[in-house]
Design an enzyme around this catalytic site. Structure first.
Site, PDB file in Angstrom:
ATOM      1  N   SER A  47       0.158   3.543  12.459  1.00 23.68           N
ATOM      2  CA  SER A  47       1.410   3.009  12.997  1.00 23.68           C
ATOM      3  C   SER A  47       2.643   3.499  12.249  1.00 23.68           C
ATOM      4  CB  SER A  47       1.382   1.476  12.984  1.00 23.68           C
ATOM      5  OG  SER A  47       1.202   0.977  11.669  1.00 23.68           O
ATOM      6  N   GLY A 100      -2.964   1.165  14.208  1.00 23.57           N
ATOM      7  CA  GLY A 100      -4.215   0.547  13.823  1.00 23.57           C
ATOM      8  C   GLY A 100      -5.324   1.522  13.464  1.00 23.57           C
ATOM      9  N   ASN A 105      -5.517   1.453   6.254  1.00 23.55           N
ATOM     10  CA  ASN A 105      -6.218   0.403   6.998  1.00 23.55           C
ATOM     11  C   ASN A 105      -7.634   0.212   6.487  1.00 23.55           C
ATOM     12  OD1 ASN A 105      -4.237  -0.518   8.854  1.00 23.55           O
ATOM     13  ND2 ASN A 105      -4.486   1.362  10.032  1.00 23.55           N
ATOM     14  N   ASP A 113       9.731  -8.458  11.437  1.00 23.83           N
ATOM     15  CA  ASP A 113       8.388  -8.961  11.164  1.00 23.83           C
ATOM     16  C   ASP A 113       7.974  -8.728   9.717  1.00 23.83           C
ATOM     17  OD1 ASP A 113       7.921  -6.234  11.121  1.00 23.83           O
ATOM     18  OD2 ASP A 113       6.618  -6.218  12.880  1.00 23.83           O
ATOM     19  N   HIS A 125       6.891  -3.435   9.624  1.00 19.89           N
ATOM     20  CA  HIS A 125       7.139  -2.020   9.889  1.00 19.89           C
ATOM     21  C   HIS A 125       8.529  -1.590   9.440  1.00 19.89           C
ATOM     22  CE1 HIS A 125       3.984  -3.187  12.818  1.00 19.89           C
ATOM     23  NE2 HIS A 125       3.497  -2.022  12.463  1.00 19.89           N
TER      24      HIS A 125
END
Length: 228
Positions: A54, A91, A119, A202, A205
């Site tokens: 991402s 992801g 990840n 959020d 990012h």
């Protein structure tokens, strides 16, 4: 290097495999396929492929705000005849990346920027599995075209899984870069991770301004590769 708290905040970035990401994955994949088949890609003298998650995809931003697009603008401003392809998929893990290489490497790539692994670390995937997947990706790219220049982006994770795992994860990237004699970006998120004003609401990012800093971090190494 930033404090442990900053690195911990940065970790939230990679827990973005939820419903929003899954919905965006198909559109990201379609965008990559469109770029790979574009006529201007066929006519350009060199292709730079950004292969990542991402961060590369520019989650939450317009496509032209992601750092690969900023790099394209930089190349254009310098009259350098390269076409940037953003093959970021939200992801993505190293295993997922390994499995989609065959449809991404449809053309000869001059520079391959590998931005995967974080990840894996935040999910507690065994370090040797992550290392092996990254090595397989590197090997695959070289089998496809031995002349392709490969850049590996370093990443760090918080100590949730213990200091041994955390330090072992951090070492994967410089060790692979040295072993394979490839370029290394020490820490892609340098000067962005944990800085509130450089991350979206959020807290996960990077903002458009944050992506500009990522582009600077990448350019410091990329310019060496294309000028070699």
């Amino acid at each position: 290097m930033r404090s442990l708290i900053i690195v911990c905040i940065m970790a939230l970035m990679f827990f973005s495999c939820g419903e929003e990401q899954r919905k965006k994955s198909d559109s990201e994949r379609s965008a990559v396929e469109e770029s790979l088949t574009a006529e201007d890609t066929k006519e350009t003298s060199g292709i730079i492929l950004f292969f990542g998650n991402s961060l590369t995809a520019g989650m939450g931003l317009e496509p032209d705000e992601a750092f690969p697009a900023i790099i394209q603008n930089k190349l254009d401003s310098l009259n350098l005849d390269y076409k940037v392809i953003n093959a970021g998929l939200s992801g993505e893990t190293t295993a997922g990346g390994k499995n989609r290489l065959s449809w991404v490497l449809k053309q000869d790539i001059e520079v391959f920027v590998l931005e995967l692994g974080a990840n894996d670390g935040l999910r507690g995937i065994p370090l040797e599995e992550t290392r092996a997947n990254l090595q397989e990706i590197i090997d695959f790219v070289r089998r496809k075209n031995p002349e392709t220049k490969i850049i590996l982006t370093g990443m760090q994770i918080p100590p949730n899984l213990g200091q041994d795992y955390t330090s072992g994860f951090k070492k994967i990237f410089p060790e692979l870069a040295e072993k394979n004699d490839i370029y290394l970006i020490p820490f892609l998120l340098e000067d962005v991770a944990g800085v509130p004003e450089l991350n979206q609401k959020d807290g996960i990012h990077p903002t458009a301004d944050g992506q500009k800093i990522l582009a600077d971090n990448v350019w410091e190494v990329l310019k060496q590769a294309i000028n070699q």
